[in-house]
Scaffold this motif. Structure first.
Motif, PDB file in Angstrom:
ATOM      1  N   GLU A  14       9.519  23.011 -12.142  1.00  0.00           N
ATOM      2  CA  GLU A  14      10.409  22.351 -13.103  1.00  0.00           C
ATOM      3  C   GLU A  14       9.949  20.938 -13.431  1.00  0.00           C
ATOM      4  OE1 GLU A  14      13.012  25.181 -10.661  1.00  0.00           O
ATOM      5  OE2 GLU A  14      11.495  23.661 -10.209  1.00  0.00           O
ATOM      6  N   GLN A  15       9.329  20.289 -12.453  1.00  0.00           N
ATOM      7  CA  GLN A  15       8.890  18.910 -12.668  1.00  0.00           C
ATOM      8  C   GLN A  15       7.813  18.826 -13.739  1.00  0.00           C
ATOM      9  OE1 GLN A  15       8.325  20.741 -10.004  1.00  0.00           O
ATOM     10  NE2 GLN A  15       6.232  20.480  -9.245  1.00  0.00           N
ATOM     11  N   GLU A  16       6.987  19.881 -13.883  1.00  0.00           N
ATOM     12  CA  GLU A  16       5.918  19.851 -14.882  1.00  0.00           C
ATOM     13  C   GLU A  16       6.484  19.942 -16.297  1.00  0.00           C
ATOM     14  OE1 GLU A  16       2.331  21.811 -12.157  1.00  0.00           O
ATOM     15  OE2 GLU A  16       2.985  22.826 -13.979  1.00  0.00           O
ATOM     16  N   GLY A  17       7.416  20.852 -16.512  1.00  0.00           N
ATOM     17  CA  GLY A  17       8.058  20.932 -17.821  1.00  0.00           C
ATOM     18  C   GLY A  17       8.860  19.689 -18.133  1.00  0.00           C
ATOM     19  N   SER A  18       9.497  19.127 -17.117  1.00  0.00           N
ATOM     20  CA  SER A  18      10.309  17.924 -17.308  1.00  0.00           C
ATOM     21  C   SER A  18       9.450  16.712 -17.624  1.00  0.00           C
ATOM     22  CB  SER A  18      11.162  17.660 -16.061  1.00  0.00           C
ATOM     23  OG  SER A  18      12.100  18.708 -15.867  1.00  0.00           O
ATOM     24  N   PHE A  19       8.226  16.683 -17.109  1.00  0.00           N
ATOM     25  CA  PHE A  19       7.285  15.619 -17.470  1.00  0.00           C
ATOM     26  C   PHE A  19       7.099  15.604 -18.987  1.00  0.00           C
ATOM     27  CE2 PHE A  19       3.180  13.872 -18.472  1.00  0.00           C
ATOM     28  CZ  PHE A  19       2.901  12.907 -17.513  1.00  0.00           C
ATOM     29  N   LEU A  20       6.900  16.765 -19.575  1.00  0.00           N
ATOM     30  CA  LEU A  20       6.720  16.853 -21.030  1.00  0.00           C
ATOM     31  C   LEU A  20       7.996  16.463 -21.765  1.00  0.00           C
ATOM     32  CD1 LEU A  20       4.609  20.138 -21.248  1.00  0.00           C
ATOM     33  CD2 LEU A  20       3.808  17.766 -21.177  1.00  0.00           C
ATOM     34  N   ALA A  21       9.147  16.791 -21.176  1.00  0.00           N
ATOM     35  CA  ALA A  21      10.422  16.358 -21.769  1.00  0.00           C
ATOM     36  C   ALA A  21      10.509  14.832 -21.786  1.00  0.00           C
ATOM     37  CB  ALA A  21      11.599  16.948 -21.003  1.00  0.00           C
ATOM     38  N   GLY A  22       9.985  14.194 -20.740  1.00  0.00           N
ATOM     39  CA  GLY A  22       9.973  12.734 -20.692  1.00  0.00           C
ATOM     40  C   GLY A  22       9.081  12.132 -21.760  1.00  0.00           C
ATOM     41  N   VAL A  23       7.940  12.773 -22.008  1.00  0.00           N
ATOM     42  CA  VAL A  23       7.048  12.312 -23.080  1.00  0.00           C
ATOM     43  C   VAL A  23       7.757  12.433 -24.425  1.00  0.00           C
ATOM     44  CG1 VAL A  23       4.865  12.739 -24.283  1.00  0.00           C
ATOM     45  CG2 VAL A  23       4.962  12.903 -21.780  1.00  0.00           C
ATOM     46  N   ILE A  24       8.425  13.563 -24.641  1.00  0.00           N
ATOM     47  CA  ILE A  24       9.167  13.765 -25.886  1.00  0.00           C
ATOM     48  C   ILE A  24      10.229  12.685 -26.054  1.00  0.00           C
ATOM     49  CG2 ILE A  24      10.818  15.290 -27.056  1.00  0.00           C
ATOM     50  CD1 ILE A  24       9.248  17.656 -25.773  1.00  0.00           C
ATOM     51  N   GLU A  40      14.568  15.428 -12.618  1.00  0.00           N
ATOM     52  CA  GLU A  40      14.609  13.972 -12.782  1.00  0.00           C
ATOM     53  C   GLU A  40      13.249  13.345 -12.543  1.00  0.00           C
ATOM     54  OE1 GLU A  40      16.013  10.018 -10.369  1.00  0.00           O
ATOM     55  OE2 GLU A  40      17.093  11.871  -9.932  1.00  0.00           O
ATOM     56  N   ALA A  41      12.600  13.757 -11.437  1.00  0.00           N
ATOM     57  CA  ALA A  41      11.315  13.154 -11.074  1.00  0.00           C
ATOM     58  C   ALA A  41      10.268  13.349 -12.162  1.00  0.00           C
ATOM     59  CB  ALA A  41      10.818  13.747  -9.750  1.00  0.00           C
ATOM     60  N   GLY A  42      10.146  14.574 -12.660  1.00  0.00           N
ATOM     61  CA  GLY A  42       9.160  14.845 -13.695  1.00  0.00           C
ATOM     62  C   GLY A  42       9.469  14.120 -14.990  1.00  0.00           C
ATOM     63  N   TYR A  43      10.742  14.086 -15.350  1.00  0.00           N
ATOM     64  CA  TYR A  43      11.170  13.430 -16.593  1.00  0.00           C
ATOM     65  C   TYR A  43      10.845  11.941 -16.574  1.00  0.00           C
ATOM     66  CZ  TYR A  43      14.482  11.824 -20.214  1.00  0.00           C
ATOM     67  OH  TYR A  43      15.071  11.244 -21.312  1.00  0.00           O
ATOM     68  N   VAL A  44      11.206  11.279 -15.502  1.00  0.00           N
ATOM     69  CA  VAL A  44      10.949   9.841 -15.408  1.00  0.00           C
ATOM     70  C   VAL A  44       9.446   9.573 -15.413  1.00  0.00           C
ATOM     71  CG1 VAL A  44      11.216   7.790 -13.963  1.00  0.00           C
ATOM     72  CG2 VAL A  44      13.137   9.371 -14.241  1.00  0.00           C
ATOM     73  N   GLN A  45       8.676  10.384 -14.673  1.00  0.00           N
ATOM     74  CA  GLN A  45       7.227  10.182 -14.631  1.00  0.00           C
ATOM     75  C   GLN A  45       6.609  10.383 -16.008  1.00  0.00           C
ATOM     76  OE1 GLN A  45       5.199  12.469 -11.591  1.00  0.00           O
ATOM     77  NE2 GLN A  45       3.171  11.983 -12.401  1.00  0.00           N
ATOM     78  N   GLY A  46       7.050  11.405 -16.735  1.00  0.00           N
ATOM     79  CA  GLY A  46       6.516  11.665 -18.063  1.00  0.00           C
ATOM     80  C   GLY A  46       6.848  10.568 -19.049  1.00  0.00           C
ATOM     81  N   ALA A  47       8.113  10.112 -19.010  1.00  0.00           N
ATOM     82  CA  ALA A  47       8.530   9.036 -19.918  1.00  0.00           C
ATOM     83  C   ALA A  47       7.712   7.782 -19.674  1.00  0.00           C
ATOM     84  CB  ALA A  47      10.017   8.764 -19.745  1.00  0.00           C
TER      85      ALA A  47
END
Length: 376
Positions: free
Chosen positions: A175-185, A210-217
Motif C-alpha cells: 500500500e505504501q508504494e501506491g500511496s507514494f504516487l498519491a502523494g506525488v499527485i 500515511e507513510a507512503g503518501y508523505v514520502q511521495g509528497a
C-alpha cells in the motif's frame, strides 16, 4: 494599521508566488490561492515502456467451486476496500463459469465480538464453500482457529497471514508504494503546497498509507506541508464506517489550509469527499477507482485520482489459482511490479505531463532506486 498589515501580507504573497514560478516540475505551476504552488524537485524520467508484468490471460473453468466472501465492516457498497473485493468476485463469476448460486457473501459489523467472525467463517466452511476469502486483517485470529478445524478447505486472507496454517493463503499489498504516487499527485495538484491525510483507524496497516503518501509528497515537493489525522485510535474500528467523522476530520485539515486530501478510511471516506466538495478543494480516493463508484457519484468531481489497492486482482487471481489447484503461482506481495497497487486517471485531472512524472517515480520504485517506507 490593519490596512497596512493586509497590504504587507498581500505583497509578501505576491513575492512568494513569483519566486515559486520557477518550479522545475509540471502540473499546475499557474496555481493561485492564499498560499503558493510548490517548488518541485526534478522528477525522474518516465520509462519508454512499462516495467509492470502483464496479466495472465489463460482461460480457467472454476464452475465446480463454491466461493465464500467474508467482508470487513461496510460490506459490498462501501465504495472502497470491500467493493474492490466484490469486483474481483464478480469478474471471476463472469470469466470462469462460476454459478452465482455457488457464491455467498457475508459482512462484519462494527466492533463485533471475535466469536461473530468465527461463526461467519465456520458457517461458510460447514456449508461446503471453498475457497473462503476473509476480506481484511480483522479475520486473522478467527481464521487461525477455523482453518485448523477445516484442514481441507482453502482460505484466502487479505492483508494478513496466519503463521503455520498451510491452508490459508495471505493476500498482501504494498500500500505504501501506491500511496507514494498519491502523494506525488497531491503535490502537483495543490495550489498552496499544503495537503492532508485522513486515516480511518490508527493501526499499522493504515500507517503504511500515511507513510507512503508523505514520502511521495515530499519527494515531489520537499517543502510541502502535510496534515495528518486518524478518525479513531487502534481498537475502535468504527473509524472505517463513520462518514460524519470523516467529514469533520477533513474539514479540520481544510481549515488549516490543505487543499488536497487523501483518505484511507473505508466508508468514512465519503465524508472526506463531502468536506472537499463543500470547500471547493480536491480529494484522492483509495482502494477502488472511486470516481466511478455510484455511492459517491455526487462528489466525484472533486476526486482527482484514487490510489488503487487491487483487492479485486488479488481475489480474482486467488480464485483462479484455487481452480487450477496452484496457489504457489500467486505473488508474495501485490506491489507496483505486478500491478497490485497503482493510481487511477478517471475524471481527466491527471494530464499527460503529470502521468509521465508518475510513471517515472513508479519505475524508480519498481527498480529499487526509491525505497518506500511502510511506517511513518
Amino acid at each position: 494599521m490593519r490596512g497596512v498589515a493586509v497590504a504587507a501580507i498581500a505583497l509578501t504573497s505576491v513575492m512568494t508566488m513569483a519566486a515559486c514560478a520557477k518550479d522545475s516540475g509540471g502540473g499546475n505551476n499557474s496555481n493561485t490561492g492564499s498560499g503558493a504552488a510548490c517548488e518541485f524537485a526534478t522528477p525522474p524520467t518516465a520509462p519508454a515502456t512499462s516495467n509492470t508484468s502483464a496479466a495472465n490471460g489463460d482461460k480457467v473453468d472454476a464452475s465446480a467451486l463454491k466461493i465464500g466472501l467474508a467482508y470487513d465492516i461496510g460490506g459490498r457498497g462501501d465504495a472502497s476496500f470491500n467493493d474492490s473485493a466484490a469486483a474481483g468476485l464478480d469478474k471471476a463469476i463472469a470469466d470462469m463459469g462460476i454459478k452465482k448460486e455457488n457464491t455467498r457473501e457475508l459482512s462484519a459489523a462494527p466492533n463485533e465480538d471475535e466469536s461473530a467472525k468465527q461463526t461467519r467463517l465456520r458457517q461458510l466452511a460447514s456449508e461446503g464453500f471453498s475457497p473462503i476469502i476473509g476480506v481484511g486483517f480483522a479475520y486473522a485470529e478467527s481464521m487461525k482457529l477455523v482453518a485448523a478445524e477445516f484442514p481441507n478447505v482453502k482460505f484466502g486472507l487479505v492483508d494478513s497471514a496466519v503463521e503455520g496454517a498451510t491452508n490459508v493463503t495471505p493476500l498482501l499489498f504494498a500500500e505504501q508504494e501506491g500511496s507514494f504516487l498519491a502523494g506525488v499527485i497531491a503535490a502537483y495538484q495543490s495550489k498552496k503546497c499544503h495537503v492532508g491525510f485522513v486515516g480511518g483507524v490508527e493501526i499499522p496497516l493504515i500507517q503504511k498509507f500515511e507513510a507512503g503518501y508523505v514520502q511521495g509528497a515530499k519527494a515531489a515537493a520537499p517543502k510541502i506541508q502535510v496534515e495528518k489525522k486518524y478518525i479513531t485510535p487502534a481498537g475502535d474500528f468504527t473509524g472505517f464506517q463513520d462518514a460524519p467523522k470523516g467529514q469533520e476530520a477533513a474539514k479540520g485539515q481544510i481549515d488549516k489550509g490543505a487543499d488536497v486530501i487523501y483518505q484511507a478510511a473505508g466508508a468514512s471516506g465519503k465524508g472526506v469527499f463531502s468536506a472537499a466538495k463543500q470547500a471547493g478543494v480536491l480529494a484522492i480516493g483509495v482502494d477502488s477507482d472511486q470516481y466511478n463508484q455510484a455511492t459517491v457519484a455526487d462528489t466525484k468531481d472533486v476526486i482527482v485520482s484514487s490510489m488503487l489497492k487491487r483487492v479485486d486482482v488479488a481475489v480474482y487471481d486467488y480464485i483462479k489459482a484455487a481452480a487450477k489447484n496452484d496457489l504457489s503461482s500467486l505473488p508474495k506481495v501485490f506491489d507496483l511490479k505486478v500491478n497490485g497497487v497503482g493510481y487511477s486517471t478517471s475524471g481527466g485531472k491527471i494530464d499527460a505531463k503529470l502521468q509521465g512524472i508518475l510513471e517515472g517515480y513508479k519505475a524508480q520504485i519498481i527498480e529499487g532506486k526509491i525505497k518506500v517506507a511502510d511506517k511513518p
